[in-house]
Write a protein that holds these residues in place. Structure first.
Motif, short mmCIF file in Angstrom:
data_model
loop_
_atom_site.label_atom_id
_atom_site.label_comp_id
_atom_site.label_asym_id
_atom_site.label_seq_id
_atom_site.Cartn_x
_atom_site.Cartn_y
_atom_site.Cartn_z
N ILE A 9 0.84 -1.20 0.00
CA ILE A 9 0.00 0.00 0.00
C ILE A 9 0.88 1.26 0.00
CG2 ILE A 9 -1.65 1.34 1.36
CD1 ILE A 9 -2.83 -1.35 2.30
N ARG A 10 1.96 1.22 0.78
CA ARG A 10 2.89 2.36 0.79
C ARG A 10 3.53 2.53 -0.59
NH1 ARG A 10 8.04 2.71 1.09
NH2 ARG A 10 8.29 0.50 1.61
N GLU A 11 3.92 1.40 -1.20
CA GLU A 11 4.51 1.46 -2.54
C GLU A 11 3.51 2.00 -3.55
OE1 GLU A 11 5.76 -2.47 -3.45
OE2 GLU A 11 7.42 -2.47 -2.01
N CYS A 12 2.24 1.61 -3.41
CA CYS A 12 1.21 2.10 -4.33
C CYS A 12 1.03 3.61 -4.19
CB CYS A 12 -0.11 1.37 -4.04
SG CYS A 12 -1.41 1.69 -5.25
N ASP A 13 1.05 4.10 -2.95
CA ASP A 13 0.98 5.55 -2.73
C ASP A 13 2.14 6.25 -3.44
OD1 ASP A 13 -1.29 5.33 -1.19
OD2 ASP A 13 -0.24 5.47 0.73
N GLN A 14 3.36 5.74 -3.24
CA GLN A 14 4.54 6.37 -3.83
C GLN A 14 4.53 6.27 -5.35
OE1 GLN A 14 6.77 8.22 -2.09
NE2 GLN A 14 5.31 7.85 -0.42
N PHE A 15 4.09 5.12 -5.86
CA PHE A 15 4.00 4.94 -7.30
C PHE A 15 3.01 5.95 -7.90
CE2 PHE A 15 2.79 3.01 -11.30
CZ PHE A 15 3.93 2.38 -11.75
N THR A 16 1.90 6.16 -7.20
CA THR A 16 0.90 7.13 -7.66
C THR A 16 1.46 8.54 -7.67
OG1 THR A 16 -0.89 5.74 -6.79
CG2 THR A 16 -1.41 8.05 -7.23
N ILE A 17 2.18 8.89 -6.61
CA ILE A 17 2.77 10.23 -6.52
C ILE A 17 3.76 10.46 -7.66
CG2 ILE A 17 4.33 11.66 -5.12
CD1 ILE A 17 2.96 10.31 -2.63
N ALA A 126 -8.36 9.18 13.97
CA ALA A 126 -7.29 9.36 12.98
C ALA A 126 -5.95 9.37 13.69
CB ALA A 126 -7.51 10.66 12.19
N LEU A 127 -5.76 8.40 14.58
CA LEU A 127 -4.55 8.35 15.39
C LEU A 127 -3.42 7.62 14.68
CD1 LEU A 127 -6.28 7.55 18.80
CD2 LEU A 127 -5.13 9.69 18.20
N PHE A 128 -3.68 6.39 14.21
CA PHE A 128 -2.66 5.60 13.55
C PHE A 128 -3.25 4.93 12.31
CE2 PHE A 128 -1.37 5.70 18.00
CZ PHE A 128 -0.03 6.08 17.89
N GLY A 129 -2.44 4.83 11.26
CA GLY A 129 -2.89 4.21 10.03
C GLY A 129 -2.28 2.83 9.83
N THR A 130 -2.05 2.47 8.57
CA THR A 130 -1.59 1.12 8.23
C THR A 130 -0.15 0.87 8.66
OG1 THR A 130 -0.93 1.88 6.03
CG2 THR A 130 -3.12 0.91 6.25
N GLY A 131 0.60 1.92 8.93
CA GLY A 131 2.01 1.74 9.24
C GLY A 131 2.29 1.24 10.64
N SER A 156 -13.38 5.05 12.18
CA SER A 156 -11.93 5.03 12.04
C SER A 156 -11.55 5.37 10.60
CB SER A 156 -11.36 3.65 12.39
OG SER A 156 -11.31 3.46 13.79
N ILE A 157 -10.48 6.12 10.46
CA ILE A 157 -9.97 6.48 9.15
C ILE A 157 -8.88 5.50 8.74
CG2 ILE A 157 -8.90 8.30 7.76
CD1 ILE A 157 -11.79 8.90 8.81
N ASP A 158 -9.14 4.74 7.69
CA ASP A 158 -8.26 3.75 7.08
C ASP A 158 -8.13 2.47 7.89
OD1 ASP A 158 -6.92 2.99 4.79
OD2 ASP A 158 -4.96 3.62 5.54
N VAL A 159 -7.74 2.56 9.16
CA VAL A 159 -7.58 1.39 10.02
C VAL A 159 -7.91 1.81 11.46
CG1 VAL A 159 -5.95 -0.29 10.96
CG2 VAL A 159 -5.73 0.42 8.60
#
Length: 505
Positions: A9-17, A126-131, A156-159
């Motif tokens: 998911i992090r790679e997908c974010d970076q690839f999109t950017i 919105a405290l902690f996400g997927t990381g 919850s936002i994302d997770v």
């Protein structure tokens, strides 16, 4: 839909950017807009939103959501650990934007016990996400424990904070218990297992337009069964066809006192499209089956129980519901397995008989579909600590014996011999009744007879079974619905699929 790990998911974010020429802050804004839109559409009765933000990018999402909801006319308050904390770069940008908006108050976590929550207040996490990959420290643990005691709607936002995206959290860890989770683009694996999914509430997957090339090419062995997958699997009924077109089914089920299982499996096979359906059952169930399922033909398999497994080699066979584990039944069934090489559907007592001796597992024909619930799986393959470990053991055994395993659970999992896993998200707690599995046996056998591959039959059959249960729950409630009710809903599910396909022509 593919399920990606947190790293993917992090790679997908970076690839999109990098490839879509969008900055990380604009991507964060896009994600926040999708959340704010969903919240404003679905939570109009709430007067106030209280958003708890961490120091990372999940907190940055929260700051942007607060600003956008305020712009929509909602009252918004924000809580942070410390307004002078060090935030991630994008979170800092959105915090400064938030500070420039009059009307939004920013409070510290240690002020939360002085805040007045009522039934019209909605809490957003919105405290902690997927990381997140660590157990929460005391500040966040105490905060989440406190928020979980407040009786109001929570999102919850994302997770949900405290939950790991890819696995199970520590037994002693604190996890935010959400009523809704707004997940960006993908399901997370932890949402789909009972030990961790209990924290998510209803999951809404929001499309934030991450790069399609990455999503298409990135490899994974985990999937969610969605409408697109079902449309690709479903075989519409041919106009120029006859009963022979849709195959021959034999349901081997029932014994004295358990003929209901045979009726449910046989009726399910009939209602899901089998061309010719036979019911092999003991003679004590003859009148019951001929009366309840007049469209099916009866084959005598014994007197009070089945001791004769003589089955037409051209028939697709589902075995197990209600047959019992008596000595003669066991002996005849195991002998049948030794002589039979065509894929089967095996459930219930068929699996219980096989589990009596581990050597029996080698008798299961390749490409057979087995449908164990957790205790049946344990008897077959051994105990595991949790559902994540059970799934990995199922991958190993599906490959070892070259079979398809349908792990029956809240989100049933279909495991292929190649190690792919398909999570089903249809169905509900109304299926937690005796007889529901008997219905599934009939469905899977019927689909095999109609020309679906074993993988297609398992995917489509489990989805169809769950979707019919969702329709039944809407009519009768989860508490009151019966397995016969979901059988009666198969027609409505097929009607819906056919209409969707017709609209694409």
């Amino acid at each position: 839909m593919k399920i990606f790990t947190k790293e993917q998911i992090r790679e997908c974010d970076q690839f999109t950017i990098l490839n879509d020429h969008i900055s990380s802050i604009k991507l964060m804004e896009r994600a926040a807009q999708s959340c704010a839109h969903w919240i404003s559409e679905h939570c109009k009765s709430h007067k106030k939103f209280v958003i708890f933000c961490g120091n990372g990018n999940n907190g940055g999402d929260g700051f942007a959501i607060a600003r956008l909801l305020h712009t929509e006319g909602f009252d918004v308050d924000v809580f942070v650990s410390n307004p002078k904390s060090k935030f991630s770069d994008d979170a800092q940008v959105n915090f400064e934007r938030l500070e420039g908006v009059s009307g939004i108050s920013v409070k510290k976590f240690d002020e939360v016990d002085q805040y007045s929550f009522d039934h019209e207040t909605l809490i957003i996490d919105a405290l902690f996400g997927t990381g997140l990959s660590r157990v929460l420290d005391s500040e966040f643990k105490d905060l989440i424990d406190y928020l979980n005691t407040i009786n109001t709607v929570k999102i919850s936002i994302d997770v949900p904070s405290g939950l790991f995206a890819d696995g199970i959290s520590d037994d002693n860890s604190s996890v935010f218990k959400a009523d809704y989770t707004l997940s960006f683009q993908f399901w997370k694996k932890s949402f789909l297992h009972p030990e961790s999914g209990k924290f998510t509430g209803k999951v809404e997957v929001l499309n934030i337009d991450l790069n399609k090339d990455y999503i298409t090419t990135a490899e994974t062995s985990d999937f969610v069964i969605d409408d697109d997958l079902i449309k690709g699997v479903f075989k519409p009924r041919l106009e120029f066809s006859h009963k022979g077109t849709y195959g021959k089914v034999t349901i081997v089920a029932g014994s004295y006192g358990k003929m209901g299982a045979a009726v449910l499996s046989t009726t399910a096979a009939l209602k899901t499209g089998a061309g010719l359906t036979f019911s092999l059952a003991p003679d004590c169930g003859y009148n019951i089956l001929q009366t309840s399922c007049p469209e099916a033909m009866f084959i005598k398999g014994g007197d009070q129980y089945i001791d004769n497994f003589e089955i037409d080699e051209n028939s697709f066979c589902g075995i197990g519901p209600g047959i019992g584990t008596g000595e003669e039944t066991q002996k005849s069934f195991l002998q049948f397995l030794k002589e039979h090489s065509k894929p089967l559907v095996l459930d219930a007592d068929a699996l219980n008989i096989i589990s009596e001796n581990k050597k029996n597992l080698k008798l299961i024909p390749q490409n057979t579909i087995i449908t164990p619930h957790p205790k049946e799986f344990e008897r077959l393959f051994g105990a595991t600590e949790n559902s994540f470990e059970r799934l990995e053991l199922a991958r190993k055994k599906a490959n070892e014996f070259h079979i398809y395993i349908v792990l029956k659970d809240h989100n049933a999992q279909i495991i292929t011999p190649e190690g792919n896993v398909y999570y089903n998200i249809t169905g509900n707690a109304g299926l937690a009744k005796g007889g529901s599995g008997d219905v599934l046996t009939g469905v899977l056998t019927s689909l095999l007879a109609q020309g679906y591959s074993e993988e297609e039959a398992a995917i489509f059959g489990v989805w169809l079974h769950g979707k019919a249960a969702d329709y039944a729950a809407e009519k009768y409630s989860k508490e009151s619905m019966l397995p016969t009710d979901l059988i009666n809903e198969f027609g409505n599910v097929f009607e819906r699929i056919n209409k969707k396909i017709a609209r694409k022509l």
